[in-house]
Design an enzyme around this catalytic site. Structure first.
Site, PDB file in Angstrom:
ATOM      1  N   GLU A   1      16.048  31.745  -5.863  1.00  0.00           N
ATOM      2  CA  GLU A   1      16.446  30.312  -5.340  1.00  0.00           C
ATOM      3  C   GLU A   1      15.578  30.033  -4.008  1.00  0.00           C
ATOM      4  OE1 GLU A   1      18.663  29.570  -7.102  1.00  0.00           O
ATOM      5  OE2 GLU A   1      19.692  31.164  -7.854  1.00  0.00           O
TER       6      GLU A   1
ATOM      7  N   ARG B   1      25.049  17.800 -13.440  1.00  0.00           N
ATOM      8  CA  ARG B   1      25.816  18.327 -12.326  1.00  0.00           C
ATOM      9  C   ARG B   1      25.778  17.226 -11.139  1.00  0.00           C
ATOM     10  NH1 ARG B   1      23.542  24.366 -11.450  1.00  0.00           N
ATOM     11  NH2 ARG B   1      24.886  25.542 -12.813  1.00  0.00           N
TER      12      ARG B   1
ATOM     13  N   SER C   1      18.543  30.144 -12.891  1.00  0.00           N
ATOM     14  CA  SER C   1      18.307  30.933 -11.620  1.00  0.00           C
ATOM     15  C   SER C   1      17.888  32.259 -11.583  1.00  0.00           C
ATOM     16  CB  SER C   1      19.182  30.484 -10.554  1.00  0.00           C
ATOM     17  OG  SER C   1      20.405  30.543 -10.984  1.00  0.00           O
ATOM     18  N   LEU C   2      18.962  32.840 -12.656  1.00  0.00           N
ATOM     19  CA  LEU C   2      18.917  34.275 -13.092  1.00  0.00           C
ATOM     20  C   LEU C   2      17.709  34.753 -13.660  1.00  0.00           C
ATOM     21  CD1 LEU C   2      20.262  37.015 -13.077  1.00  0.00           C
ATOM     22  CD2 LEU C   2      21.450  36.371 -15.001  1.00  0.00           C
TER      23      LEU C   2
END
Length: 293
Positions: A133, A50, A149-150
């Site tokens: 987060e 990313r 993150s979930l």
């Protein structure tokens, strides 16, 4: 800070995201000239990590060449059925992603650090737990894999619930009023002029690509705004901005989402987590503010 590579660049704030699944489907990143610029940057091109894709797009936009996500050949006529949310965002902006490229730009996404907690979500403040987060649990490194993150929120929320049990009185439950709740951005307070100034400052100097001069400029500006501020909520924003800017200035290397153009390589001595408080940051920020650029 993690930057999502492909926010849809149509002037909305916050910018809607073009999911990374589109690049997984084979969508290409091109500039105004139609050049697939990621081919020259990384062997995996659009499927690079990313942070690398975000910097590649950012460089094109900064150079005035623009960046676009071309899904016309790989998704095409199936776009509305397979990616209805992104399709809806595009159509609202007058773009048909099935037949024309989507203008994109990197955008602040989530954090990969934050409030220090233990394995049960306890912070250093008595009575404050945190998950997801906002925290620094060690579950993520200098980059974050999609959807981690979930999973983090689910795991640590369960640990926090178990840890809190028995420490607090049972909560009082109230019926949820019909129609209550806020959808999307409805009801959000608009930015004040000084909030807009801070956001632009952070984007320019503490954003995708950073350097020492820009970070010192940001710190001076933050301290100047802070000295005039009388609002507690905005003071919290300024404190967060100052922590980020000073921490980025002190980390003289590049690692994952943190990229310093004046220190572009990883440094082995920096391969560790760091913990910073305002007590650490305030004296350094004040000194920088008093130093003429």
């Amino acid at each position: 800070v993690q930057f999502h590579p492909t926010a849809i660049n149509v002037g909305r704030d916050p910018a809607p995201l073009a999911t990374e699944a589109l690049r997984g489907e084979g969508a290409h990143l091109i500039n105004k000239a139609g050049e697939r610029f990621m081919l020259a940057i990384h062997k995996d091109a659009e499927l690079a990590p990313r942070d690398i894709v975000a910097r590649g797009i950012f460089a094109q936009v900064q150079a005035g060449r623009g960046a676009f996500l071309d899904c016309t050949k790989t998704v095409g006529s199936h776009f509305a059925a397979e990616f209805p949310t992104v399709y809806g965002y595009c159509r609202e902006a007058g773009i048909d992603p099935a037949v024309e490229p989507i203008p994109v730009v990197p955008a602040v996404h989530y954090h990969m650090g934050g409030i220090l907690t233990d394995a049960d979500g306890r912070s250093s403040l008595d009575g404050l737990w945190a998950a997801g987060e906002v925290t620094s649990t060690g579950a993520h490194g200098a980059n974050r894999l999609a959807s981690n993150s979930l999973l983090e929120a689910v795991v640590f929320a369960a640990r926090i619930a178990a840890n809190i049990q028995g420490l607090l009185p049972p909560p009082k439950l109230y019926p949820w009023p019909e129609g209550a709740g806020v959808k999307d951005d409805e009801g959000a307070e608009p930015d004040t002029a000084v909030m807009t100034k801070l956001r632009k400052l952070m984007s320019a100097d503490v954003g995708v690509i950073r350097n020492g001069d820009g970070l010192r400029h940001a710190i001076r500006a933050i301290v100047e705004i802070e000295r005039k501020n009388k609002q507690i909520p905005f003071g919290n924003m300024l404190a967060t901005a100052k922590l980020m800017a000073v921490s980025a200035l002190n980390r003289e290397e590049s690692r994952g989402g943190h990229y310093r153009s004046d220190f572009p390589d990883q440094v082995e001595a920096w391969k560790h987590r760091t913990f910073t408080t305002l007590a650490d940051v305030d004296p350094q920020a004040a000194e920088i503010a008093e130093t003429k650029p």
